[in-house]
Scaffold this active site. Structure first.
Site, PDB file in Angstrom:
ATOM      1  N   ARG A  63      83.061  35.863  90.035  1.00 37.45           N
ATOM      2  CA  ARG A  63      81.932  35.951  89.093  1.00 37.45           C
ATOM      3  C   ARG A  63      80.725  36.538  89.818  1.00 37.45           C
ATOM      4  O   ARG A  63      80.648  36.498  91.043  1.00 37.45           O
ATOM      5  CB  ARG A  63      81.552  34.558  88.571  1.00 37.45           C
ATOM      6  N   ILE A 112      77.787  38.261  91.752  1.00 32.50           N
ATOM      7  CA  ILE A 112      77.728  39.197  92.880  1.00 32.50           C
ATOM      8  C   ILE A 112      79.111  39.321  93.523  1.00 32.50           C
ATOM      9  O   ILE A 112      79.552  40.423  93.863  1.00 32.50           O
ATOM     10  CB  ILE A 112      76.688  38.705  93.918  1.00 32.50           C
ATOM     11  N   GLY A 129      78.265  30.394  96.596  1.00 30.03           N
ATOM     12  CA  GLY A 129      77.017  29.652  96.756  1.00 30.03           C
ATOM     13  C   GLY A 129      76.631  28.949  95.470  1.00 30.03           C
ATOM     14  O   GLY A 129      77.051  29.353  94.375  1.00 30.03           O
ATOM     15  N   ASP A 148      68.452  22.701  92.316  1.00 29.80           N
ATOM     16  CA  ASP A 148      67.020  22.816  92.587  1.00 29.80           C
ATOM     17  C   ASP A 148      66.224  21.567  92.211  1.00 29.80           C
ATOM     18  O   ASP A 148      66.429  20.974  91.138  1.00 29.80           O
ATOM     19  CB  ASP A 148      66.436  23.999  91.790  1.00 29.80           C
ATOM     20  N   GLN A 198      61.233  28.735  99.329  1.00 27.40           N
ATOM     21  CA  GLN A 198      60.973  28.749  97.887  1.00 27.40           C
ATOM     22  C   GLN A 198      60.730  27.316  97.399  1.00 27.40           C
ATOM     23  O   GLN A 198      61.512  26.416  97.712  1.00 27.40           O
ATOM     24  CB  GLN A 198      62.179  29.363  97.149  1.00 27.40           C
ATOM     25  N   GLY A 251      60.959  24.135  95.386  1.00 21.64           N
ATOM     26  CA  GLY A 251      62.072  23.569  94.609  1.00 21.64           C
ATOM     27  C   GLY A 251      63.436  23.886  95.197  1.00 21.64           C
ATOM     28  O   GLY A 251      64.462  23.560  94.608  1.00 21.64           O
ATOM     29  N   TYR A 275      68.449  24.754  99.439  1.00 21.48           N
ATOM     30  CA  TYR A 275      68.986  26.126  99.377  1.00 21.48           C
ATOM     31  C   TYR A 275      68.343  27.006 100.454  1.00 21.48           C
ATOM     32  O   TYR A 275      69.040  27.765 101.146  1.00 21.48           O
ATOM     33  CB  TYR A 275      68.713  26.672  97.981  1.00 21.48           C
ATOM     34  N   PRO A 304      69.923  39.025  99.468  1.00 21.97           N
ATOM     35  CA  PRO A 304      69.540  39.593  98.170  1.00 21.97           C
ATOM     36  C   PRO A 304      68.261  38.948  97.651  1.00 21.97           C
ATOM     37  O   PRO A 304      67.998  37.770  97.899  1.00 21.97           O
ATOM     38  CB  PRO A 304      70.712  39.226  97.240  1.00 21.97           C
ATOM     39  N   GLY A 305      67.499  39.751  96.925  1.00 26.83           N
ATOM     40  CA  GLY A 305      66.424  39.182  96.119  1.00 26.83           C
ATOM     41  C   GLY A 305      67.033  38.667  94.825  1.00 26.83           C
ATOM     42  O   GLY A 305      68.196  38.255  94.800  1.00 26.83           O
TER      43      GLY A 305
HETATM   44  P1  NDP Z   1      77.460  32.791  90.507  1.00 26.65           P
HETATM   45  O1  NDP Z   1      77.050  31.398  90.159  1.00 26.65           O
HETATM   46  O2  NDP Z   1      77.363  33.850  89.463  1.00 26.65           O
HETATM   47  O3  NDP Z   1      78.976  32.788  91.088  1.00 26.65           O
HETATM   48  C1  NDP Z   1      79.288  31.891  92.099  1.00 26.65           C
HETATM   49  C2  NDP Z   1      80.707  32.087  92.553  1.00 26.65           C
HETATM   50  O4  NDP Z   1      80.941  31.193  93.668  1.00 26.65           O
HETATM   51  C3  NDP Z   1      81.744  31.725  91.513  1.00 26.65           C
HETATM   52  O5  NDP Z   1      82.889  32.548  91.671  1.00 26.65           O
HETATM   53  C4  NDP Z   1      82.100  30.278  91.870  1.00 26.65           C
HETATM   54  O6  NDP Z   1      83.386  29.853  91.445  1.00 26.65           O
HETATM   55  C5  NDP Z   1      82.050  30.357  93.375  1.00 26.65           C
HETATM   56  N1  NDP Z   1      81.879  29.043  94.018  1.00 26.65           N
HETATM   57  C6  NDP Z   1      80.869  28.161  93.846  1.00 26.65           C
HETATM   58  N2  NDP Z   1      81.089  27.063  94.609  1.00 26.65           N
HETATM   59  C7  NDP Z   1      82.273  27.284  95.264  1.00 26.65           C
HETATM   60  C8  NDP Z   1      83.040  26.518  96.174  1.00 26.65           C
HETATM   61  N3  NDP Z   1      82.654  25.309  96.601  1.00 26.65           N
HETATM   62  N4  NDP Z   1      84.217  27.043  96.620  1.00 26.65           N
HETATM   63  C9  NDP Z   1      84.632  28.270  96.203  1.00 26.65           C
HETATM   64  N5  NDP Z   1      83.948  29.036  95.359  1.00 26.65           N
HETATM   65  C10 NDP Z   1      82.779  28.544  94.887  1.00 26.65           C
HETATM   66  O7  NDP Z   1      76.587  33.161  91.794  1.00 26.65           O
HETATM   67  P2  NDP Z   1      75.862  34.544  92.191  1.00 26.65           P
HETATM   68  O8  NDP Z   1      76.819  35.648  92.008  1.00 26.65           O
HETATM   69  O9  NDP Z   1      74.550  34.604  91.553  1.00 26.65           O
HETATM   70  O10 NDP Z   1      75.587  34.304  93.750  1.00 26.65           O
HETATM   71  C11 NDP Z   1      76.515  34.718  94.740  1.00 26.65           C
HETATM   72  C12 NDP Z   1      75.891  34.480  96.117  1.00 26.65           C
HETATM   73  O11 NDP Z   1      74.686  35.235  96.223  1.00 26.65           O
HETATM   74  C13 NDP Z   1      75.502  33.024  96.361  1.00 26.65           C
HETATM   75  O12 NDP Z   1      75.729  32.683  97.707  1.00 26.65           O
HETATM   76  C14 NDP Z   1      74.015  33.016  96.066  1.00 26.65           C
HETATM   77  O13 NDP Z   1      73.362  31.974  96.742  1.00 26.65           O
HETATM   78  C15 NDP Z   1      73.621  34.378  96.600  1.00 26.65           C
HETATM   79  N6  NDP Z   1      72.387  34.896  96.031  1.00 26.65           N
HETATM   80  C16 NDP Z   1      72.267  35.107  94.687  1.00 26.65           C
HETATM   81  C17 NDP Z   1      71.103  35.628  94.170  1.00 26.65           C
HETATM   82  C18 NDP Z   1      70.932  35.902  92.719  1.00 26.65           C
HETATM   83  O14 NDP Z   1      69.817  36.293  92.338  1.00 26.65           O
HETATM   84  N7  NDP Z   1      71.928  35.737  91.872  1.00 26.65           N
HETATM   85  C19 NDP Z   1      69.967  35.928  95.038  1.00 26.65           C
HETATM   86  C20 NDP Z   1      70.204  35.683  96.434  1.00 26.65           C
HETATM   87  C21 NDP Z   1      71.374  35.192  96.894  1.00 26.65           C
HETATM   88  P3  NDP Z   1      83.626  29.294  89.917  1.00 26.65           P
HETATM   89  O15 NDP Z   1      83.636  30.533  89.050  1.00 26.65           O
HETATM   90  O16 NDP Z   1      84.942  28.601  89.996  1.00 26.65           O
HETATM   91  O17 NDP Z   1      82.458  28.391  89.620  1.00 26.65           O
END
Ligand code: NDP
Length: 239
Positions: A11, A13, A83, A87, A140, A142, A146, A176-177
């Site tokens: 899902r 990124i 990730g 928050d 950040q 809250g 994180y 990433p931002g």
């Molecule tokens: P999403 O919430 O859209 O997707 C998260 C993905 O991580 C999902 O595939 C989820 O699986 C998986 N996941 C979560 N927990 C676990 C776990 N314990 N074990 C295995 N897989 C896990 O997140 P984003 O795409 O927004 O973020 C991706 C990364 O980028 C993160 O590390 C985030 O912190 C970082 N980031 C994001 C930003 C943003 O603006 N979006 C900005 C800066 C950094 P499932 O589908 O099963 O839940």
């Protein structure tokens, strides 16, 4: 063919990273945690292999790495992308919220690298890319949990890069931002508007813009970049 493992690769990124690496010719294994429906849909749309385990848990990471090595023979690229956020201001953050965020974002990098890096050292090649965050660089409100986890990923990246530099393995972070994914979509609309107003480029980033950086860092052409944190944030933070 080079093999890439992308945690949280089904899902947001991570999905864009998995797709981009597949299009660039890698065989990709995309991990996820619990959303089987999204993972299966992603698999059907892209043909990317999906695999469920909790990256915050050491033994399942070890088992998954061994299964991938047994099936595909190698792991060339590891993208630690999974990730979560939980928050709240520090005084409202429960120990559980702290541990969940540290485990999923930071300890996961140790869990995965601990199994993958020794193998890369033996083969004298590897690319490790850790998806940190702008909020690990600037802090950040809250997000004490994180911000600490994402800053920890930058420290891990630098130290591991030094340990691996002579072994053909590069270790880099991307910060990433604000990127248009479910994680950011969950924010209150007013909060989101005020965030966008602080981004000089004037918009949220796209998952594909992060995936493009991952593809470059994974390539042979990026062999002289290690221990770096690549800010990909539309000019929001230039520290
Ligand atoms: P999403 O919430 O859209 O997707 C998260 C993905 O991580 C999902 O595939 C989820 O699986 C998986 N996941 C979560 N927990 C676990 C776990 N314990 N074990 C295995 N897989 C896990 O997140 P984003 O795409 O927004 O973020 C991706 C990364 O980028 C993160 O590390 C985030 O912190 C970082 N980031 C994001 C930003 C943003 O603006 N979006 C900005 C800066 C950094 P499932 O589908 O099963 O839940």
């Amino acid at each position: 063919m080079r093999i890439a493992v992308v945690t949280g690769g089904t899902r947001g990124i991570g999905a864009a990273i998995s797709k981009q690496l597949k299009e660039a010719g890698y065989m990709v294994v995309a991990n996820y945690m619990s959303n089987d429906e999204a993972a299966q849909e992603f698999h059907h749309q892209t043909g990317v292999e999906v695999m469920r385990w909790d990256v915050g848990d050491y033994e399942p990471c070890k088992k998954a790495v061994h299964e991938i090595l047994a099936k595909h023979g190698t792991i060339d690229v590891l993208v630690n992308n999974a990730g979560i956020t939980r928050d709240a201001f520090l005084h409202k953050t429960t120990p559980q919220m702290w541990h969940e965020v540290i485990n999923t974002n930071l300890t996961s990098c140790f869990n995965m690298c601990h199994s993958v890096v020794p193998y890369m050292r033996e083969r004298a090649f590897g690319r490790v890319i850790n998806i940190s965050s702008i909020n690990g660089q600037k802090g950040q409100i809250g997000q004490v949990n994180y911000s600490a986890a994402k800053a920890g990923m930058i420290g891990l990246t630098k130290a591991l890069a030094l340990e691996c530099a002579s072994k053909g393995i590069t270790v880099n972070a991307i910060a990433p931002g604000y990127i248009k994914t479910d994680m950011v979509g969950a924010l209150d609309q007013n909060v989101l508007q005020s965030i966008v107003s602080q981004i000089p480029v004037g918009r949220l980033g796209t998952p594909e813009e992060i995936a493009a950086v991952v593809e470059f860092l994974s390539s042979d052409a990026a062999g002289f970049i290690t221990g770096a944190t690549i800010a990909t944030n539309g000019g929001q933070y230039l520290g």
